[in-house]
Design a protein around this motif. Structure first.
Motif, mmCIF file in Angstrom:
data_model
loop_
_atom_site.group_PDB
_atom_site.id
_atom_site.type_symbol
_atom_site.label_atom_id
_atom_site.label_comp_id
_atom_site.label_asym_id
_atom_site.label_seq_id
_atom_site.Cartn_x
_atom_site.Cartn_y
_atom_site.Cartn_z
ATOM 1 N N VAL A 85 0.903 -1.149 0.000
ATOM 2 C CA VAL A 85 0.000 0.000 0.000
ATOM 3 C C VAL A 85 0.940 1.196 0.000
ATOM 4 O O VAL A 85 2.031 1.094 0.528
ATOM 5 C CB VAL A 85 -0.910 0.076 1.256
ATOM 6 N N ASN A 86 0.530 2.276 -0.593
ATOM 7 C CA ASN A 86 1.459 3.415 -0.622
ATOM 8 C C ASN A 86 1.849 3.776 0.789
ATOM 9 O O ASN A 86 1.044 3.699 1.696
ATOM 10 C CB ASN A 86 0.827 4.596 -1.328
ATOM 11 N N GLU A 87 3.083 4.189 0.929
ATOM 12 C CA GLU A 87 3.553 4.368 2.289
ATOM 13 C C GLU A 87 3.400 5.782 2.822
ATOM 14 O O GLU A 87 3.738 6.033 3.960
ATOM 15 C CB GLU A 87 5.008 3.888 2.387
ATOM 16 N N GLU A 88 2.899 6.655 1.978
ATOM 17 C CA GLU A 88 2.713 8.010 2.494
ATOM 18 C C GLU A 88 1.646 7.942 3.596
ATOM 19 O O GLU A 88 0.671 7.230 3.486
ATOM 20 C CB GLU A 88 2.327 8.987 1.368
ATOM 21 N N LEU A 89 1.901 8.614 4.673
ATOM 22 C CA LEU A 89 1.068 8.404 5.857
ATOM 23 C C LEU A 89 0.635 9.695 6.505
ATOM 24 O O LEU A 89 1.008 10.775 6.103
ATOM 25 C CB LEU A 89 1.857 7.593 6.888
ATOM 26 N N ILE A 90 -0.197 9.509 7.486
ATOM 27 C CA ILE A 90 -0.727 10.533 8.370
ATOM 28 C C ILE A 90 0.242 11.706 8.584
ATOM 29 O O ILE A 90 1.393 11.514 8.892
ATOM 30 C CB ILE A 90 -1.045 9.881 9.718
#
Lengths: 171, 326
Positions: A166-171
Motif C-alpha cells: 500500500v502506498n507508504e505516504e502516511l498521516i
C-alpha cells in the motif's frame, strides 16, 4: 527530468573558501545539497581533508558537473554511480523457479533505469509454490512505476501472484 | 409517530428489532415516538397490531411469523414511513432491489443493510429516492458499525476524497492475521475460522474478495467514482503461503487484503502493509483510510460484522433521517 542522488567525496585543502569552490558549480547547475560531512579524522598524508557531499541533481547534468569540478582543480576521490532514488518491495508467490525467476527479474531492467537490488526466496518444497520478496530500485518514481508495470505483465503471463505495498505516504 | 416496517428477519432484522425495543427511551427522546407496524421474512410476515417482542419470540421458536402475507405485499401495502430492508445479500441484487424500488415509489424512506441492490443499481435507486423526495440510506452495507458512508457523505462532504483504502472483510483479516501469528498454512486457518463461525462452510464469497469488492463498489459510488462490480480487479487470499509473512516481515511488512478505490482504479488484492501502518490491524476488525485534499488522512476502525454492530449502523441511519439536521 529524472533526478538522481549523487554522493561525491572530494579532497580539499584545509583552508577557508575551499568548500565553496565545490558547492558553487553544484548550485549553479540546480543541484540541491542533501548533506555535507567533513571527515576531519581522515586527513590525507598531503594534509588534505576528505569531504563527502550528497546532493540531488538532474541526471543529465552530472557529466558536465564532474568536468567542471575537475577543471577547477578539485581532487575527486570518489563519485558514486548514479544512485537509484525510488525503491519499493514486492512479494511474489507461485512457481517462481520453474518459470525462470532470473527472466522474471530481468524483465524489470530493460533500459538500465531500474533494477532488482535485493531478493529473498523461500522455497519450502521443490514441487510447491515458492515465495520471494524483491526490492526494486529505479532512477525515479516514474521509472519505478514502469518497472512495476513490466513486472505485473510478466507475472500475469507466468501466473505468479504479485503482492504490492500500500502506498507508504502516511498521516 | 414514525411507522417502521422490517423486511428480512434474519440476524440483522432481528438485531434491529431488539435494539429498538431495548433503546426505546433513548431513541424516542431523539426522534419522537415510533412503532413497528410490519415485519416480513422470506416466507411469512406480521402486520397491524402486534407486539415486536412476541414476533421475535415466535420467529425464534417456530422459524416463522404469524401470517402468510408475502414480503412483497407488505412492502407494497403495509402502513409504514420507513422500510428497513435487511434481506440477505445476493450478487446481482436479489429480491431486495424490488423491495427498495416499491418502497421508494410509495414515497417511503428506506434503510438497507443489503449490499446486493446498492451494488446492482446505485444510480437508479438514488435517483428514484430523490425523485420521490425520500432518503435511501445504506451505512450498514459497509464496515458494520464503522461509520464509513456518512463519514464520506456528510463529514467529508466538501473534501475531495482522493482515495479510500480499507479492510472490509473480517474473515480474511482474521485468516491473514492468524497465518501471520501462527505460521500456519491457509487451509488450516480457514478450518479454524469455520469452527469459530468467522467463515462460512463455503468461504468463496469472503476469501475470493467478492464481499470486499461489493463494499468497495458502494464506497466508490458514494465518493463519486461511478463503478460497477465488473470494474473491480479482484484477487483473493487463497494462494498466500505461510512463508509470505516471514519474507515480508524481513522488510517490515505484513500482508492484508486491501480494497482500494481512486479515480484511476478499483482493486481488491492482498497488499504489503508496513507493520506500523494503521491498516495493519489484527483479527476480525475492519478499517478504512480516507485520503482527502483538505483534511489529510482520516482513519476509522471498528467491528465489521455482527448482529448488534450492523443493527447499530441501521439505527444511525434512522437517526440521520429523523434527527440528522437538528
Amino acid at each position: 527530468m529524472s533526478e538522481v542522488l549523487i554522493t561525491l567525496i572530494v579532497e580539499l585543502e584545509d583552508r577557508p573558501g575551499q568548500l565553496l569552490k565545490v558547492l558553487q558549480p553544484i548550485s549553479a547547475l540546480g543541484g540541491n545539497i542533501v548533506g555535507i560531512i567533513h571527515q576531519r579524522g581522515k586527513k590525507t598524508p598531503l594534509n588534505r581533508l576528505p569531504v563527502e557531499i550528497s546532493f540531488k541533481i538532474d541526471g543529465s547534468k552530472v557529466e558536465n558537473l564532474i568536468k567542471e569540478l575537475k577543471s577547477l582543480g578539485i581532487v575527486i576521490r570518489s563519485f558514486n554511480e548514479v544512485r537509484l532514488t525510488a525503491t519499493t518491495s514486492v512479494l511474489l508467490i507461485g512457481h517462481l523457479i520453474h518459470t525462470d525467476i532470473s527472466d522474471t527479474i530481468s524483465s524489470i531492467d530493460s533500459d538500465g533505469e531500474a533494477e532488482c537490488v535485493e531478493m529473498h526466496v523461500s522455497m519450502p518444497e521443490i514441487s510447491g509454490p515458492s515465495t520471494a520478496i524483491i526490492t526494486i530500485s529505479a532512477s525515479g518514481e516514474e521509472k519505478l512505476k514502469e518497472a512495476l508495470e513490466k513486472l505485473r505483465e510478466v507475472c500475469r503471463r507466468k501466473e505468479i501472484m504479485i503482492i504490492e505495498p500500500v502506498n507508504e505516504e502516511l498521516i | 409517530m414514525i411507522k417502521i416496517a422490517i423486511v428480512g428477519f434474519g440476524t440483522v432484522g432481528q438485531g434491529f428489532a431488539e435494539l429498538l425495543i431495548r433503546k426505546r427511551k433513548e431513541i424516542e427522546k431523539a426522534v419522537g415516538k415510533f412503532k413497528i407496524t410490519a415485519i416480513a421474512d422470506s416466507k411469512s410476515s406480521i402486520s397491524g397490531e402486534f407486539s415486536p417482542s412476541d414476533a421475535l419470540k415466535m420467529k425464534r421458536e417456530t422459524g416463522r411469523l404469524r401470517d402468510d402475507v408475502s414480503a412483497t405485499e407488505i412492502v407494497r401495502n403495509a402502513e409504514y414511513d420507513v422500510l428497513i430492508e435487511a434481506s440477505v445479500t445476493k450478487i446481482g441484487g436479489g429480491d431486495g432491489v424490488e423491495y427498495i424500488r416499491q418502497a421508494l415509489k410509495r414515497g417511503k424512506h428506506v434503510i438497507t443493510s443489503n449490499k446486493g441492490p446498492i451494488v446492482a443499481d446505485f444510480d437508479g435507486l438514488m435517483k428514484l429516492a430523490e425523485k420521490n423526495g425520500v432518503k435511501l440510506m445504506y451505512e450498514a452495507t459497509v464496515g458494520g458499525a464503522m461509520p464509513v458512508i456518512k463519514l464520506a457523505r456528510k463529514y467529508l462532504a466538501l473534501c475531495e476524497i482522493e482515495s479510500v483504502k480499507g479492510i472490509f472483510n473480517g474473515t480474511c483479516n482474521y485468516i491473514l492475521s492468524r497465518m501471520e501469528e501462527e505460521k500456519l498454512p491457509y487451509e488450516q486457518v480457514l478450518k479454524e475460522a469455520q469452527e469459530l463461525g468467522y467463515a462460512e462452510a463455503d468461504p468463496t464469497y469472503d476469501v475470493e474478495g467478492i464481499d470486499a469488492a461489493m463494499k468497495l463498489v458502494i464506497i466508490a459510488n458514494t465518493i463519486g467514482v461511478r463503478a460497477r462490480y465488473e470494474d473491480v480487479e479482484v484477487t483473493g487470499i487463497t494462494q498466500i503461503t505461510p512463508e509470505a509473512f516471514q519474507v515480508a516481515a524481513e522488510k517490515g511488512y505484513t500482508i492484508r487484503l486491501i480494497a482500494e478505490v481512486s479515480k484511476e482504479k478499483l482493486r481488491v488484492s492482498p497488499r504489503l502493509v508496513p507493520k506500523y501502518h494503521p491498516l495493519s490491524i489484527r483479527g476480525t476488525m475492519n478499517a478504512a483510510m480516507f485520503k482527502t485534499d483538505t483534511a489529510g488522512n482520516i482513519f476509522v476502525v471498528g467491528r465489521g460484522a455482527g448482529k448488534e454492530e450492523t443493527a447499530s449502523a441501521i439505527l444511525s441511519d434512522f437517526y440521520e433521517i429523523y434527527a440528522g439536521s437538528r
